[in-house]
Design a protein around this motif. Structure first.
Motif, PDB file in Angstrom:
ATOM      1  N   PHE B  34      22.860  37.590  33.023  1.00  0.00           N
ATOM      2  CA  PHE B  34      23.318  38.812  32.363  1.00  0.00           C
ATOM      3  C   PHE B  34      23.425  38.582  30.855  1.00  0.00           C
ATOM      4  O   PHE B  34      23.680  37.470  30.397  1.00  0.00           O
ATOM      5  CB  PHE B  34      24.712  39.223  32.863  1.00  0.00           C
ATOM      6  CG  PHE B  34      24.837  39.325  34.351  1.00  0.00           C
ATOM      7  CD1 PHE B  34      25.135  38.206  35.118  1.00  0.00           C
ATOM      8  CD2 PHE B  34      24.682  40.543  34.987  1.00  0.00           C
ATOM      9  CE1 PHE B  34      25.264  38.295  36.500  1.00  0.00           C
ATOM     10  CE2 PHE B  34      24.809  40.642  36.368  1.00  0.00           C
ATOM     11  CZ  PHE B  34      25.101  39.520  37.123  1.00  0.00           C
ATOM     12  N   TYR B  36      25.771  40.594  27.872  1.00  0.00           N
ATOM     13  CA  TYR B  36      26.769  41.605  27.555  1.00  0.00           C
ATOM     14  C   TYR B  36      26.924  41.657  26.028  1.00  0.00           C
ATOM     15  O   TYR B  36      26.740  40.662  25.335  1.00  0.00           O
ATOM     16  CB  TYR B  36      28.128  41.255  28.160  1.00  0.00           C
ATOM     17  CG  TYR B  36      28.226  41.409  29.651  1.00  0.00           C
ATOM     18  CD1 TYR B  36      27.786  40.406  30.515  1.00  0.00           C
ATOM     19  CD2 TYR B  36      28.783  42.563  30.209  1.00  0.00           C
ATOM     20  CE1 TYR B  36      27.891  40.553  31.890  1.00  0.00           C
ATOM     21  CE2 TYR B  36      28.900  42.703  31.588  1.00  0.00           C
ATOM     22  CZ  TYR B  36      28.446  41.704  32.416  1.00  0.00           C
ATOM     23  OH  TYR B  36      28.555  41.851  33.768  1.00  0.00           O
ATOM     24  N   LEU B  44      33.637  44.210  27.128  1.00  0.00           N
ATOM     25  CA  LEU B  44      32.221  43.898  27.131  1.00  0.00           C
ATOM     26  C   LEU B  44      31.438  44.998  27.832  1.00  0.00           C
ATOM     27  O   LEU B  44      31.924  45.609  28.783  1.00  0.00           O
ATOM     28  CB  LEU B  44      31.978  42.570  27.863  1.00  0.00           C
ATOM     29  CG  LEU B  44      32.323  41.289  27.120  1.00  0.00           C
ATOM     30  CD1 LEU B  44      33.825  41.090  26.965  1.00  0.00           C
ATOM     31  CD2 LEU B  44      31.716  40.086  27.826  1.00  0.00           C
ATOM     32  N   LEU B  46      27.621  45.819  29.634  1.00  0.00           N
ATOM     33  CA  LEU B  46      26.416  45.204  30.175  1.00  0.00           C
ATOM     34  C   LEU B  46      25.182  45.727  29.445  1.00  0.00           C
ATOM     35  O   LEU B  46      24.954  46.929  29.367  1.00  0.00           O
ATOM     36  CB  LEU B  46      26.305  45.520  31.665  1.00  0.00           C
ATOM     37  CG  LEU B  46      25.105  44.942  32.403  1.00  0.00           C
ATOM     38  CD1 LEU B  46      25.172  43.404  32.435  1.00  0.00           C
ATOM     39  CD2 LEU B  46      25.043  45.482  33.831  1.00  0.00           C
TER      40      LEU B  46
END
Lengths: 114, 115
Positions: B34, B36, B44, B46
């Protein structure tokens, strides 16, 4: 749905006092996470719930910390006998259970222990 | 144990220039990956994720990242930086074997964009 809500946004407390933070996740999400973030660092995992069950706790979560998620809805994180080292941003996030879902984070609660 | 290393705590680019933020991971099996983004005093958000399939993934705000198993990397790129991209960026991994909970975050890279 308005996303993940955290309350309060800021908390200043004296050393030795108890504090409690609240997190309201996205209603469709059954996983809820607590993370701690200190200045200049990435979030550190504290604990997570699937529905109302607390399934894992980090070693960072000393016995002064307790988290609950009654009825699988909102969650609270309590810190007893706060210490200056507890000063940090406490982040809550939620997600669907299952493989590879990203998290939706709240705006966090910034704790300052004086 | 899984870990994430972000190379460079600060990156500065000019507006319109290429953005490249580097991330390497350590894991016994390819994890979920991921990126972020965090703006000041916010949580945060995404940007994008890799779970399976195509190794080049596209995210929001024109960002993309490529999973390279041989290099254990997941670098984030954007062809042309905008002033609004100035923020902190976190690379993260979670364990495929445990169904993806307990995401581990890198220390972050702060992106500065110069006019």
């Amino acid at each position: 749905d308005t996303g993940v809500s955290q309350d309060p946004r800021h908390k200043i407390t004296k050393r030795g006092q108890n504090v409690t933070f609240r997190c309201d996740p996205i209603s469709e999400h059954n996983r809820l996470y607590w993370y701690r973030q200190t200045l200049g660092q990435g979030p550190e995992f504290l604990t997570y719930f699937q529905n109302e069950a607390q399934l894992e706790k980090s070693r960072l979560l000393s016995d002064r910390f307790s988290a609950e998620r009654p009825k699988g809805s909102f969650s609270t994180l309590e810190i007893q006998r706060t210490e200056q080292g507890d000063s940090a941003m406490y982040l809550c996030a939620s997600s669907f259970a299952g493989d590879g879902y990203g998290y939706t984070f709240g705006s966090g609660t910034r704790l300052t222990v004086v | 144990a899984q870990s994430v290393t972000q190379l460079g705590s600060h990156v500065s680019v000019s507006e319109g220039a290429l953005v490249l933020l580097r991330c390497n991971y350590s894991s016994s099996v390819p994890p979920y990956l991921f990126w972020y983004v965090q703006y000041p005093n916010q949580g945060l958000q995404l940007l994008l994720k890799y779970t399976t399939g195509a190794t080049l993934v596209k995210g929001i705000n024109g960002f993309e990242a490529e999973f390279k198993k041989s290099e254990t990397s997941f670098h984030l790129t954007k062809p042309s930086a905008h002033m609004s991209d100035a923020a902190e960026y976190f690379c993260a991994v979670s364990d495929r074997a445990t169904g993806g909970f307990k995401t581990i975050f890198g220390a972050g890279t702060r992106l500065f964009v110069k006019a």
